[in-house]
Design a protein around this motif. Structure first.
Motif, mmCIF file in Angstrom:
data_model
loop_
_atom_site.group_PDB
_atom_site.id
_atom_site.type_symbol
_atom_site.label_atom_id
_atom_site.label_comp_id
_atom_site.label_asym_id
_atom_site.label_seq_id
_atom_site.Cartn_x
_atom_site.Cartn_y
_atom_site.Cartn_z
ATOM 1 N N TYR A 1 -2.572 -20.730 -7.335
ATOM 2 C CA TYR A 1 -3.863 -20.310 -6.787
ATOM 3 C C TYR A 1 -4.925 -20.362 -7.880
ATOM 4 N N LEU B 1 -4.010 -11.387 -2.182
ATOM 5 C CA LEU B 1 -2.841 -11.640 -3.023
ATOM 6 C C LEU B 1 -1.535 -11.261 -2.327
ATOM 7 N N ALA C 1 -5.717 -21.533 -2.473
ATOM 8 C CA ALA C 1 -4.255 -21.568 -2.536
ATOM 9 C C ALA C 1 -3.789 -23.019 -2.464
ATOM 10 N N VAL D 1 4.196 -17.626 -1.045
ATOM 11 C CA VAL D 1 5.017 -18.111 -2.164
ATOM 12 C C VAL D 1 6.486 -17.828 -1.872
ATOM 13 N N TYR E 1 -0.829 -14.243 -0.266
ATOM 14 C CA TYR E 1 -0.419 -15.312 -1.180
ATOM 15 C C TYR E 1 1.041 -15.114 -1.609
ATOM 16 N N TRP F 1 3.392 -21.996 -0.798
ATOM 17 C CA TRP F 1 2.354 -22.126 -1.820
ATOM 18 C C TRP F 1 2.958 -21.984 -3.203
#
Length: 114
Positions: free
Chosen positions: A43, A28, A56, A35, A31, A40
């Motif tokens: 998810y 995360l 993702a 972002v 991720y 991205w």
């Protein structure tokens, strides 16, 4: 008074593969940085009997750009971690999560620099 917890037996239930807290935190974190870089947008997490998958997405409602798969059955072979691209090709496989996420980390560095 000492408290003890006794798990209830569940009939017919099969064990489920999942991510532990440290693994999910690592995934995360990556991720969140992707972002923040604007790459991205969404998810999904899938937990099953054979594998746990973090996917993702660049945009919602499309195929995931990458999937991080944890398959404990492959622990003693090529490693239980795999990084899979949108086409289903395994980009990296290994016994530890960090090196498997390295290609995405490198791409993040290029996104931030460029």
């Amino acid at each position: 008074m000492s408290a003890s917890i006794t798990p209830l037996p569940v009939r017919g239930a099969t064990p489920q593969v999942g991510f532990d807290r440290a693994e999910l935190t690592r995934i995360l974190d990556l991720y969140g940085r992707m972002v923040a870089a604007g790459h991205w947008k969404d998810y999904a997490i899938g937990l099953g009997r054979d594998a746990a998958v973090f996917a993702a997405f660049r945009r919602t409602a499309e195929r995931p750009e990458i999937r991080v798969e944890k398959r404990p059955a492959l622990r003693n072979r090529q490693g239980m971690w795999a990084l899979v691209n949108e086409a289903g090709t395994v980009l990296k496989r290994g016994h530890e999560l960090g090196p498997v996420l390295a290609p995405v980390e490198r791409r993040l560095m290029k996104l931030v620099e460029g």
